[in-house]
Enzyme design. Structure first.
Site, PDB file in Angstrom:
ATOM      1  N   LYS A  12       0.839  -1.181   0.000  1.00 60.05           N
ATOM      2  CA  LYS A  12       0.000   0.000   0.000  1.00 60.05           C
ATOM      3  C   LYS A  12       0.884   1.244   0.000  1.00 60.05           C
ATOM      4  CE  LYS A  12      -0.553   0.872   4.870  1.00 60.05           C
ATOM      5  NZ  LYS A  12       0.131   2.144   4.916  1.00 60.05           N
TER       6      LYS A  12
ATOM      7  N   HIS B 160      -0.403  -5.495   5.833  1.00 59.28           N
ATOM      8  CA  HIS B 160       0.247  -6.391   6.805  1.00 59.28           C
ATOM      9  C   HIS B 160      -0.644  -6.711   8.004  1.00 59.28           C
ATOM     10  CE1 HIS B 160       1.287  -2.709   9.012  1.00 59.28           C
ATOM     11  NE2 HIS B 160       1.599  -3.470  10.030  1.00 59.28           N
TER      12      HIS B 160
ATOM     13  N   LYS C 253      -1.394 -10.505  10.732  1.00 60.01           N
ATOM     14  CA  LYS C 253      -1.288 -10.593  12.194  1.00 60.01           C
ATOM     15  C   LYS C 253      -2.146 -11.758  12.694  1.00 60.01           C
ATOM     16  CE  LYS C 253      -0.592  -5.611  12.890  1.00 60.01           C
ATOM     17  NZ  LYS C 253       0.679  -5.380  13.566  1.00 60.01           N
TER      18      LYS C 253
ATOM     19  N   GLU D 151      -1.264   4.829  18.033  1.00 58.73           N
ATOM     20  CA  GLU D 151       0.196   4.661  18.045  1.00 58.73           C
ATOM     21  C   GLU D 151       0.811   5.718  18.950  1.00 58.73           C
ATOM     22  OE1 GLU D 151       2.060   3.385  14.159  1.00 58.73           O
ATOM     23  OE2 GLU D 151       0.335   4.512  13.459  1.00 58.73           O
TER      24      GLU D 151
ATOM     25  N   ASP E 274      -3.305   6.401   5.161  1.00 60.20           N
ATOM     26  CA  ASP E 274      -2.258   5.509   5.677  1.00 60.20           C
ATOM     27  C   ASP E 274      -2.847   4.342   6.473  1.00 60.20           C
ATOM     28  OD1 ASP E 274       0.467   4.828   6.209  1.00 60.20           O
ATOM     29  OD2 ASP E 274       0.304   5.705   8.208  1.00 60.20           O
TER      30      ASP E 274
ATOM     31  N   HIS F  88      -5.906  -0.701   6.706  1.00 56.52           N
ATOM     32  CA  HIS F  88      -5.959  -1.504   7.934  1.00 56.52           C
ATOM     33  C   HIS F  88      -7.333  -1.456   8.616  1.00 56.52           C
ATOM     34  CE1 HIS F  88      -1.796  -1.567   7.168  1.00 56.52           C
ATOM     35  NE2 HIS F  88      -1.401  -0.583   7.938  1.00 56.52           N
TER      36      HIS F  88
ATOM     37  N   LYS G 253      -1.417   9.114  15.483  1.00 61.50           N
ATOM     38  CA  LYS G 253      -0.001   9.019  15.861  1.00 61.50           C
ATOM     39  C   LYS G 253       0.223   9.910  17.081  1.00 61.50           C
ATOM     40  CE  LYS G 253       1.880   7.361  11.744  1.00 61.50           C
ATOM     41  NZ  LYS G 253       2.307   5.992  11.917  1.00 61.50           N
TER      42      LYS G 253
HETATM   43  C1  BG6 Z   1       1.807   1.056   8.392  1.00 59.92           C
HETATM   44  C2  BG6 Z   1       1.671   2.556   8.389  1.00 59.92           C
HETATM   45  O1  BG6 Z   1       1.016   0.494   7.399  1.00 59.92           O
HETATM   46  O2  BG6 Z   1       1.394   0.550   9.647  1.00 59.92           O
HETATM   47  C3  BG6 Z   1       2.465   3.176   9.508  1.00 59.92           C
HETATM   48  O3  BG6 Z   1       2.122   3.059   7.144  1.00 59.92           O
HETATM   49  C4  BG6 Z   1       2.096   2.547  10.828  1.00 59.92           C
HETATM   50  O4  BG6 Z   1       2.237   4.581   9.571  1.00 59.92           O
HETATM   51  C5  BG6 Z   1       2.150   1.020  10.751  1.00 59.92           C
HETATM   52  O5  BG6 Z   1       3.008   3.016  11.812  1.00 59.92           O
HETATM   53  C6  BG6 Z   1       1.585   0.393  11.997  1.00 59.92           C
HETATM   54  O6  BG6 Z   1       1.790  -0.983  11.942  1.00 59.92           O
HETATM   55  P1  BG6 Z   1       1.768  -1.859  13.270  1.00 59.92           P
HETATM   56  O7  BG6 Z   1       1.942  -3.253  12.783  1.00 59.92           O
HETATM   57  O8  BG6 Z   1       2.870  -1.360  14.139  1.00 59.92           O
HETATM   58  O9  BG6 Z   1       0.420  -1.603  13.893  1.00 59.92           O
END
Ligand code: BG6
Length: 490
Positions: free
Chosen positions: A146, A176, A180, A214, A233, A238, A334
């Site tokens: 992405k 991703h 998980k 985050e 993002d 997600h 964030k």
């Molecule tokens: C990514 C985003 O896809 O996922 C990032 O581009 C983000 O901005 C990250 O920090 C978070 O992934 P995870 O696995 O730490 O939740």
């Protein structure tokens, strides 16, 4: 999916564009090393890295060594790394990719390969064209990261560009989150338990909150993030994937297409999000876990009057028979006070309070909390009678924790996803129509972005997000979730 876990993929090479970049260093090389340790890479097949950096095989192996030392989840082992490193080779390419196809063609050994585009989307088209020109598309499957476009129009254009070179069956779009363990477990939890599936609908569920919080800022990604923002993002991919998995009906089989068909139905049922039901935020200087964090506008690559959002909250309606009328609240951000991804389903209250008219107040309705990360697990908040002569209701927690039940460390998402792509299993990858449906739901917001509200780093986000809630409050981020019976849960 389950039986995949021990399968060794057919012989093939892996070709990685952007092989000296951050994704390769932090995720891909460590994940490939872990697969090598488990004997899950193809028996025969090289990992051919390519990027503009001038170096040879040796330089790439050193880069991989450092990546594995720093990021491999099971730690670095010299002998095992040496075995893995035998597969690693490197070819330098030019910025405009001219002549790349021929060079790669000569370097690749096997007729089949997986091609990983770990490069910014602006480079996709040139690389695809080069693969086609050098006749490398034949025998290739493609993994892309992405963002899948910037909005609906560019997503359609990207899909068309991909399809000019490869059919959909040979394209793997990575989100991703789908790799998980806790996200995959949503399916088992929902469709493996009669108890759960019976309550999983508008009859019992009053509202749902999805959070991706985050505690890190944008770190070194200023320039890239300026063009992205939290909506593109995190929400478009997600969060809408989590929403789709939460709301989908049981697929007719565990076939990848059956599963993706059900997800796409949910994405199509999302009512296009009304911009007045969205709150955007941007973090200013503050303190996270006691450490000073500069504001977003102070970061390198970020404009001083940037209006890019680092936080977004929204109310979403899913117009399906199962979920009509249940508000879904999504928020991500964030530089918040904590790192936590969770889905919370708040149940409707009981129809009649047993102790109505007495001094015994009714405290709270049931709640199901799915902790995607960290402290992975699932808990139910139910009421119980506190021991003693009088009837006092207390919320208590029935809890499942991955750590305690399985005593094992879950594999990294990228291990699972790379292994699946080697095997040709699409289950955990995003299909063309899913990305387009997700963009469609967000189009009104992208066209009329609400103004940005500021929030200090280390907080729970902008206050304005409270105005979205039709009832209740946002699940508290500042406390550890439900560590036991707590009156403050009331
Ligand atoms: C990514 C985003 O896809 O996922 C990032 O581009 C983000 O901005 C990250 O920090 C978070 O992934 P995870 O696995 O730490 O939740």
């Amino acid at each position: 999916m389950a039986e995949n876990q021990l399968r060794v993929p057919a012989d093939q090479d892996l070709l990685v564009f952007g092989a000296t970049g951050d994704l390769a260093r932090r995720k891909l090389l460590p994940a490939l090393y872990e697969l090598s340790l488990q004997g899950l890479l193809p028996r025969k097949g090289e990992i051919l890295g390519t990027a503009t950096k001038e170096q040879g095989d040796h330089g790439f192996r050193e880069f991989a060594r450092q990546a594995v030392q720093e990021f491999a989840r099971s730690g670095f082992r010299e002998r095992e790394f040496a075995e893995f490193a035998k597969r690693l080779r490197y070819v330098t390419t030019t910025h405009d990719q001219s002549g790349t196809g021929e060079k790669l063609s000569k370097a690749l050994q096997l007729p089949h390969r997986l091609v990983y585009l770990a490069v910014p989307p602006s480079a996709f088209t040139t690389i695809l064209e080069e693969l086609r020109r050098a006749n490398l598309a034949r025998g290739s499957s493609l993994i892309i990261e992405k963002p899948f476009g910037h909005d609906l129009k560019s997503a359609i254009a990207l899909n068309q560009a991909l399809h000019r070179v490869l059919p959909e069956e040979r394209i793997y779009r990575i989100d991703h989150y789908l790799g998980k363990e806790t996200v995959q477990n949503l399916l088992v939890f929902r469709f493996g338990n009669t108890l759960i599936e019976r309550i999983w609908n508008r009859d019992v569920v009053d509202r749902v909150q999805l959070t991706v919080a985050e505690d890190i800022g944008i770190e070194t990604r200023g320039r890239l993030y300026e063009e992205t923002g939290a909506l593109r993002d995190i929400v478009q991919n997600h969060m809408l994937q989590l929403l789709a998995l939460t709301c989908m009906s049981p697929p007719s089989s565990f076939d990848p297409e059956a599963l993706r068909d059900e997800k796409v139905k949910v994405l199509h049922s999302i009512r296009p999000v009304d911009p007045s039901e969205v709150v955007r935020g941007q973090y200013t200087r503050g303190s996270v876990h006691g450490e000073l964090m500069p504001g977003y506008r102070e970061m390198e690559g970020v404009s001083q009057d940037s209006t890019t959002e680092t936080y977004v909250a929204m109310r979403v309606s899913v117009d399906s028979w199962e979920w009509a009328g249940v508000p879904f609240y999504l928020r991500c951000g964030k530089a918040l006070c904590t790192r936590r991804t969770e889905i919370v389903l708040y149940c409707r209250d009981v129809p009649v309070h047993l102790f109505r008219g007495t001094d015994i107040g009714h405290l709270t309705a049931n709640r199901v909390t799915i902790r995607i990360q960290p402290d992975e697990g699932i808990s139910f908040s139910v009421l119980a009678k506190e021991p003693g002569p009088t009837v006092i209701e207390q919320p208590v927690r029935l809890d499942f924790s991955y750590g305690q039940s399985f005593k094992t460390q879950p594999a990294e998402a990228y291990e699972r996803l790379l292994h699946d792509a080697f095997l040709g299993d699409h289950t955990l990858f995003i299909r063309q129509d899913e990305t387009e449906a997700a963009w469609t739901a967000l189009e009104p917001v992208l066209e009329h972005m609400p103004r940005v509200n500021f929030y200090p780093a280390g907080s729970e986000g902008p206050e304005a997000a409270n105005s979205l809630l039709l009832s209740g409050s946002w699940h508290d981020l500042s406390h550890h979730i439900e560590t036991g019976p707590r009156l403050s849960d009331v």
